[in-house]
Design a protein around this motif. Structure first.
Motif, mmCIF file in Angstrom:
data_model
loop_
_atom_site.group_PDB
_atom_site.id
_atom_site.type_symbol
_atom_site.label_atom_id
_atom_site.label_comp_id
_atom_site.label_asym_id
_atom_site.label_seq_id
_atom_site.Cartn_x
_atom_site.Cartn_y
_atom_site.Cartn_z
ATOM 1 N N MET A 107 -47.712 -45.966 -13.094
ATOM 2 C CA MET A 107 -46.169 -45.786 -13.558
ATOM 3 C C MET A 107 -45.494 -44.373 -13.683
ATOM 4 S SD MET A 107 -44.604 -49.527 -15.001
ATOM 5 C CE MET A 107 -45.867 -48.961 -16.895
ATOM 6 N N ARG A 108 -46.934 -43.836 -14.427
ATOM 7 C CA ARG A 108 -46.387 -42.650 -14.063
ATOM 8 C C ARG A 108 -46.463 -41.277 -13.785
ATOM 9 N NH1 ARG A 108 -48.572 -40.441 -20.269
ATOM 10 N NH2 ARG A 108 -48.763 -43.052 -21.080
ATOM 11 N N THR A 109 -47.040 -41.298 -12.715
ATOM 12 C CA THR A 109 -46.835 -40.852 -11.148
ATOM 13 C C THR A 109 -45.997 -41.394 -10.847
ATOM 14 O OG1 THR A 109 -49.206 -40.893 -10.615
ATOM 15 C CG2 THR A 109 -48.338 -40.409 -9.286
ATOM 16 N N GLY A 110 -45.453 -42.450 -10.190
ATOM 17 C CA GLY A 110 -44.033 -42.326 -10.059
ATOM 18 C C GLY A 110 -42.932 -41.795 -10.429
ATOM 19 N N TRP A 111 -43.529 -41.668 -12.033
ATOM 20 C CA TRP A 111 -41.645 -41.217 -12.798
ATOM 21 C C TRP A 111 -41.923 -39.995 -12.661
ATOM 22 C CZ3 TRP A 111 -43.841 -44.680 -17.460
ATOM 23 C CH2 TRP A 111 -43.410 -45.623 -17.587
ATOM 24 N N ASP A 112 -43.275 -39.388 -13.078
ATOM 25 C CA ASP A 112 -43.214 -37.640 -12.255
ATOM 26 C C ASP A 112 -42.800 -37.096 -10.768
ATOM 27 O OD1 ASP A 112 -43.929 -37.761 -15.104
ATOM 28 O OD2 ASP A 112 -46.010 -37.310 -14.094
ATOM 29 N N ALA A 113 -42.032 -38.067 -10.609
ATOM 30 C CA ALA A 113 -42.309 -38.066 -8.733
ATOM 31 C C ALA A 113 -40.871 -38.483 -8.495
ATOM 32 C CB ALA A 113 -43.201 -39.169 -7.789
ATOM 33 N N GLY A 114 -39.850 -38.858 -9.742
ATOM 34 C CA GLY A 114 -38.958 -38.578 -9.370
ATOM 35 C C GLY A 114 -38.144 -39.836 -9.399
ATOM 36 N N HIS A 115 -39.164 -40.556 -9.365
ATOM 37 C CA HIS A 115 -38.610 -42.647 -9.196
ATOM 38 C C HIS A 115 -37.752 -42.851 -10.403
ATOM 39 C CE1 HIS A 115 -40.587 -42.903 -5.367
ATOM 40 N NE2 HIS A 115 -40.957 -42.354 -5.451
ATOM 41 N N ARG A 116 -36.665 -43.954 -10.288
ATOM 42 C CA ARG A 116 -36.174 -44.446 -12.147
ATOM 43 C C ARG A 116 -36.431 -45.328 -11.898
ATOM 44 N NH1 ARG A 116 -30.417 -41.642 -11.776
ATOM 45 N NH2 ARG A 116 -30.746 -43.394 -13.266
ATOM 46 N N VAL A 117 -36.460 -45.515 -13.314
ATOM 47 C CA VAL A 117 -36.768 -46.605 -13.685
ATOM 48 C C VAL A 117 -35.532 -47.200 -14.742
ATOM 49 C CG1 VAL A 117 -37.972 -48.710 -15.176
ATOM 50 C CG2 VAL A 117 -38.812 -47.451 -13.094
ATOM 51 N N GLY A 118 -35.322 -48.144 -15.101
ATOM 52 C CA GLY A 118 -33.948 -48.681 -15.983
ATOM 53 C C GLY A 118 -34.208 -49.376 -16.966
ATOM 54 N N ARG A 119 -35.014 -50.607 -16.328
ATOM 55 C CA ARG A 119 -35.795 -51.164 -17.065
ATOM 56 C C ARG A 119 -37.108 -52.007 -16.567
ATOM 57 N NH1 ARG A 119 -30.923 -53.823 -15.572
ATOM 58 N NH2 ARG A 119 -31.625 -55.624 -14.217
ATOM 59 N N VAL A 120 -37.583 -52.618 -18.025
ATOM 60 C CA VAL A 120 -38.924 -53.523 -17.399
ATOM 61 C C VAL A 120 -38.731 -54.826 -18.261
ATOM 62 C CG1 VAL A 120 -40.832 -53.942 -18.187
ATOM 63 C CG2 VAL A 120 -40.338 -51.489 -17.457
ATOM 64 N N THR A 121 -39.015 -55.495 -17.264
ATOM 65 C CA THR A 121 -39.039 -56.861 -17.451
ATOM 66 C C THR A 121 -39.997 -57.218 -17.862
ATOM 67 O OG1 THR A 121 -37.021 -57.164 -16.262
ATOM 68 C CG2 THR A 121 -38.092 -59.172 -17.111
ATOM 69 N N GLY A 122 -40.206 -58.649 -18.489
ATOM 70 C CA GLY A 122 -41.931 -59.388 -19.273
ATOM 71 C C GLY A 122 -42.290 -58.636 -20.407
ATOM 72 N N ASP A 123 -41.666 -59.206 -21.691
ATOM 73 C CA ASP A 123 -41.954 -59.173 -22.882
ATOM 74 C C ASP A 123 -43.310 -59.135 -22.933
ATOM 75 O OD1 ASP A 123 -40.729 -58.747 -24.915
ATOM 76 O OD2 ASP A 123 -41.442 -60.453 -26.021
ATOM 77 N N GLU A 124 -44.138 -59.965 -22.299
ATOM 78 C CA GLU A 124 -45.664 -60.302 -23.014
ATOM 79 C C GLU A 124 -46.608 -58.418 -22.664
ATOM 80 O OE1 GLU A 124 -43.733 -62.196 -21.685
ATOM 81 O OE2 GLU A 124 -43.883 -63.925 -22.809
ATOM 82 N N VAL A 125 -46.197 -58.531 -21.464
ATOM 83 C CA VAL A 125 -47.180 -56.824 -21.341
ATOM 84 C C VAL A 125 -46.502 -55.768 -21.730
ATOM 85 C CG1 VAL A 125 -46.710 -55.069 -18.955
ATOM 86 C CG2 VAL A 125 -46.273 -58.339 -19.138
ATOM 87 N N TYR A 126 -45.066 -55.876 -22.095
ATOM 88 C CA TYR A 126 -44.067 -55.057 -22.877
ATOM 89 C C TYR A 126 -44.619 -54.602 -24.690
ATOM 90 C CZ TYR A 126 -41.002 -51.713 -25.084
ATOM 91 O OH TYR A 126 -40.063 -50.878 -25.434
ATOM 92 N N GLY A 127 -45.196 -55.765 -24.628
ATOM 93 C CA GLY A 127 -45.382 -55.824 -26.782
ATOM 94 C C GLY A 127 -46.658 -56.318 -26.495
ATOM 95 N N ALA A 128 -47.605 -56.425 -25.689
ATOM 96 C CA ALA A 128 -49.225 -56.200 -25.701
ATOM 97 C C ALA A 128 -49.462 -55.127 -25.856
ATOM 98 C CB ALA A 128 -49.482 -57.085 -25.374
ATOM 99 N N ASN A 129 -48.964 -53.649 -24.662
ATOM 100 C CA ASN A 129 -49.729 -53.270 -24.719
ATOM 101 C C ASN A 129 -49.261 -51.597 -24.756
ATOM 102 O OD1 ASN A 129 -50.720 -50.572 -23.229
ATOM 103 N ND2 ASN A 129 -51.912 -52.000 -21.845
ATOM 104 N N ALA A 130 -50.431 -51.155 -25.775
ATOM 105 C CA ALA A 130 -49.399 -49.954 -27.070
ATOM 106 C C ALA A 130 -49.426 -49.446 -26.028
ATOM 107 C CB ALA A 130 -49.824 -50.023 -28.141
ATOM 108 N N ARG A 131 -50.157 -48.565 -25.369
ATOM 109 C CA ARG A 131 -49.716 -48.044 -24.277
ATOM 110 C C ARG A 131 -48.505 -47.539 -22.972
ATOM 111 N NH1 ARG A 131 -55.230 -46.547 -20.950
ATOM 112 N NH2 ARG A 131 -53.890 -44.689 -21.017
ATOM 113 N N LEU A 132 -48.122 -49.214 -22.936
ATOM 114 C CA LEU A 132 -47.372 -48.722 -22.137
ATOM 115 C C LEU A 132 -45.924 -49.083 -22.438
ATOM 116 C CD1 LEU A 132 -46.036 -49.901 -18.955
ATOM 117 C CD2 LEU A 132 -46.407 -52.091 -19.880
ATOM 118 N N ARG A 133 -46.353 -49.549 -23.701
ATOM 119 C CA ARG A 133 -44.834 -49.263 -24.794
ATOM 120 C C ARG A 133 -44.423 -48.478 -24.470
ATOM 121 N NH1 ARG A 133 -46.573 -53.294 -28.281
ATOM 122 N NH2 ARG A 133 -47.290 -51.397 -29.239
ATOM 123 N N ALA A 134 -45.790 -47.525 -25.225
ATOM 124 C CA ALA A 134 -45.007 -46.011 -25.516
ATOM 125 C C ALA A 134 -44.863 -45.184 -24.540
ATOM 126 C CB ALA A 134 -46.351 -45.163 -26.168
ATOM 127 N N ALA A 135 -45.342 -45.302 -23.151
ATOM 128 C CA ALA A 135 -45.227 -45.084 -22.222
ATOM 129 C C ALA A 135 -43.104 -45.314 -21.865
ATOM 130 C CB ALA A 135 -46.138 -45.035 -20.730
#
Length: 132
Positions: free
Chosen positions: A1-29
């Motif tokens: 995902m960082r590669t996509g963001w660094d290339a300029g792709h935009r993301v407004g939100r992420v859906t999936g509370d289990e993933v977001y809440g359970a993964n500290a690195r993803l949540r921090a990014a």
């Protein structure tokens, strides 16, 4: 995902509370980029997954490989989770409905070069529609 963001792709939100809440690195990014998480209620999950699958199916194989690499780089597997996932898989593979699906797919060419292997998603969808 960082590669996509660094290339300029935009993301407004992420859906999936289990993933977001359970993964500290993803949540921090996500948080460092100001991207919020939108929990997905159980009543909306099937529709969300269907829409997501259709979107993913439209990506090029190269795009999917790149996304998978980026996600894997952000989210190394914890050995305890791998063991837990393996146990879950073993339980699911033993279910009669799983056996029925695998038999259906094997009869049509599963694990053999050909059309079914080329478009496995279509064959799985056809299985769902041919059941009584």
């Amino acid at each position: 995902m960082r590669t996509g963001w660094d290339a300029g792709h935009r993301v407004g939100r992420v859906t999936g509370d289990e993933v977001y809440g359970a993964n500290a690195r993803l949540r921090a990014a996500l948080e460092e980029r100001g991207i919020g998480c939108v929990p997905c209620p159980d009543t909306e999950l099937d529709d969300f997954v269907d829409r997501l699958a259709k979107r993913i199916a439209g990506f090029t194989p190269e795009g999917i490989r790149a996304a998978k690499r980026a996600i894997n780089d952000l989210t190394p597997a914890d050995p305890a989770h791998v063991r837990s996932d393996a146990a879950t898989f073993q339980g699911l593979i033993a279910l009669p409905e799983t056996r029925e699906r695998l038999d259906y797919l094997a009869d049509r060419g599963l694990q053999k070069p050909g059309e079914l292997e080329h478009d496995l998603g279509k064959a799985v969808a056809e299985f769902r529609h041919c059941r009584p």
